[in-house]
Design a protein around this motif. Sequence first.
Motif, short mmCIF file in Angstrom:
data_model
loop_
_atom_site.label_atom_id
_atom_site.label_comp_id
_atom_site.label_asym_id
_atom_site.label_seq_id
_atom_site.Cartn_x
_atom_site.Cartn_y
_atom_site.Cartn_z
N GLN A 1 0.85 -1.20 0.00
CA GLN A 1 0.00 0.00 0.00
C GLN A 1 0.88 1.25 0.00
N ASP A 2 2.10 1.10 -0.49
CA ASP A 2 2.99 2.26 -0.45
C ASP A 2 2.84 3.12 -1.71
N LEU A 3 3.63 4.17 -1.80
CA LEU A 3 3.68 5.04 -2.98
C LEU A 3 2.34 5.70 -3.30
N THR A 4 1.51 5.91 -2.28
CA THR A 4 0.19 6.48 -2.54
C THR A 4 0.27 7.95 -2.95
N ASP A 5 1.33 8.63 -2.55
CA ASP A 5 1.40 10.07 -2.82
C ASP A 5 2.25 10.42 -4.03
N VAL B 1 2.29 7.60 -11.03
CA VAL B 1 2.84 6.41 -11.67
C VAL B 1 4.22 6.71 -12.24
N VAL B 2 4.31 7.82 -12.98
CA VAL B 2 5.59 8.15 -13.62
C VAL B 2 6.65 8.52 -12.58
N GLU B 3 6.26 9.23 -11.54
CA GLU B 3 7.24 9.59 -10.50
C GLU B 3 7.82 8.34 -9.84
N SER B 4 6.95 7.38 -9.51
CA SER B 4 7.42 6.14 -8.88
C SER B 4 8.36 5.39 -9.81
N LEU B 5 7.93 5.21 -11.06
CA LEU B 5 8.75 4.44 -12.00
C LEU B 5 10.09 5.13 -12.26
N VAL C 1 3.93 -4.39 -10.89
CA VAL C 1 4.63 -5.17 -11.91
C VAL C 1 5.60 -4.26 -12.67
N GLY C 2 5.15 -3.04 -12.97
CA GLY C 2 6.02 -2.08 -13.65
C GLY C 2 7.28 -1.81 -12.85
N LEU C 3 7.13 -1.66 -11.53
CA LEU C 3 8.30 -1.42 -10.68
C LEU C 3 9.19 -2.67 -10.62
#
Lengths: 295, 282
Positions: A99-103, A106-110, A153-155
């Motif tokens: 449940q992480d990376l909520t803030d 998608v592009v910022e996380s990747l 999956v992308g990560l």
Amino acid sequence: MADSLIVPVPDGTALAVKVRGLHKSYGDTKAVAGVDLDVIRGECLGLLGPNGAGKTTTVEILEGYRKRDAGEVEVLGHDPAHGDLDWKSRLGIVLQSTQDLTDLTVVESLSHFAAYYPNPRDVDEVVEAIGLTEKRDTRGGKLSGGQRRRLDVGLGIIGRPELLFLDEPTTGFDPEARREFWDLIARLKAENTTILLTTHYLEEAQVLADRVAIIAAGKVIACDSPDRVGGRQTGTAEVSWLEHGQTRSQHSEHPTAFIADLATRFGGEVPELAVRRPSLEDVYLSLVNDVGSPE
Amino acid sequence: MTTATSSTQQHTAVHVGLVGALKLGGRRIGIELKQFFRDRQSAVFNFALPMMLMIIFGSVFGNQKLPPTQITFAQYFVAGMIASGILYTSFQNLAIAIPMERDDGTLKRLQGTPMPKLAYFIGKIGMVFVAYVAQVALLILVGKLFFKISLPGGSQWLTFAWASVLGLTGCTLLGIAFSVIPKTGKGAPAVVTPLILVLQFTSGVFFQYSQLPAWMQQFSALFPLKWLTQAMRGVFLPAQASALETTGSFELGRCALVLGAWVLGGLLLSLTLFRWNRRGES
């Protein structure tokens, strides 16, 4: 349990993962009690088994998250208990539930995770591959369950892994999203990515896996291709047809001969004729039910 | 995805060594700050709270004088709020955020990547420092605009700098160490917030320290907030205000000594206590 259910890998096969006699207990509970497992380079191995059978413990030992009590483990030629950053850069890990990376979008996380790897994939390509082009600037907390899973999956693949661990990747997917995910996995396989897939969906294992290993009570009890595992190819087939207004069925080791007899008896077409081979699910359930619960 | 770059074995070196950790640590500072300010709970309770308290307390008691001096309570209070801000942005922030990251899978995901662990801590420390600088700037602005507080002179800014750095470093390390105490991320605020309130009440943030009962003064003297608040009074109050101190002096040397000791203590505690996994996961 007969050893013949576990079909060994030929000597000299290049292995991505090699496990021998793996043991792990939590207190008095034996979670893993002697797992032997090979994952061939470039294959997709489906790891099946009921909850509590030791799947996740086994996989987390391979990923370097957990320490083993006994046994030999080699993942990409290294002992995961002493895996360095170089080793980690060759793995992709998709954990069961996060449940992480909520803030972050998608592009910022990747983009951020791409920076950890020496030779990452292109972020835009990954966004497209996981089908989140429309959601690329949406924050993780605003994605649906299936979309979040695709981000996971992308990560997992952003670092261009040689070995990808997928732990129940399609939980919460609708049928269409699952199909798209299967296409993605097929493309990764075409790029020679080795995949260790843990799943509850037997249909998914049937479609994606080159081989499946069934774990029950902390041991691998069967390992072969999805079409042959547990003797599927030689198992009796069930022939069913309609006679005097009733559905009848017969198990037969020689269904072709049986149907020929039927056809003779009916003098032509047999109404509602169907032949059913044991499905992967049938084999799985009978194998797993034969094994008691873990000690 | 295309196979333009053909599959595996393309791996060059990962970010190893100090340079790699610093480089990725820089990127983590950015991502940490984004998350810090985008998370509403964190933005309110770790960042905006001192400004809100300053406005509320300043409006109610701000013009009261602290005899025998002519110093307003607002002037006294701004020192306490800046010291509290250090505790909020570092200790409270990390002691709550890290257990949450342990629960929501952040730490597990990071462990599965080739990120050097040092980069994670650089990210946290960097975030704390940037957030604090922004917070202090806003606090001083609020104090100046609404309560006409007077600003420190040249050498006082030097005191401000070392007190901030020692306080932030110590409280950051203590926050990292304390993150092992809450059992769950959800339960973390219930453990951390009361602790901070108790320290604030006993350390001279809300009340004039010298008027507190002796046992309260002795209790709070064991923890960093009392010394931070005192050092900040040394920065924001005029020299004659040392008459308001229990010893008649701001004792800046002793403040530095105690805060420095807490930096060492925090370092030892965080190195020995910090855990990436939830309890029982290994």
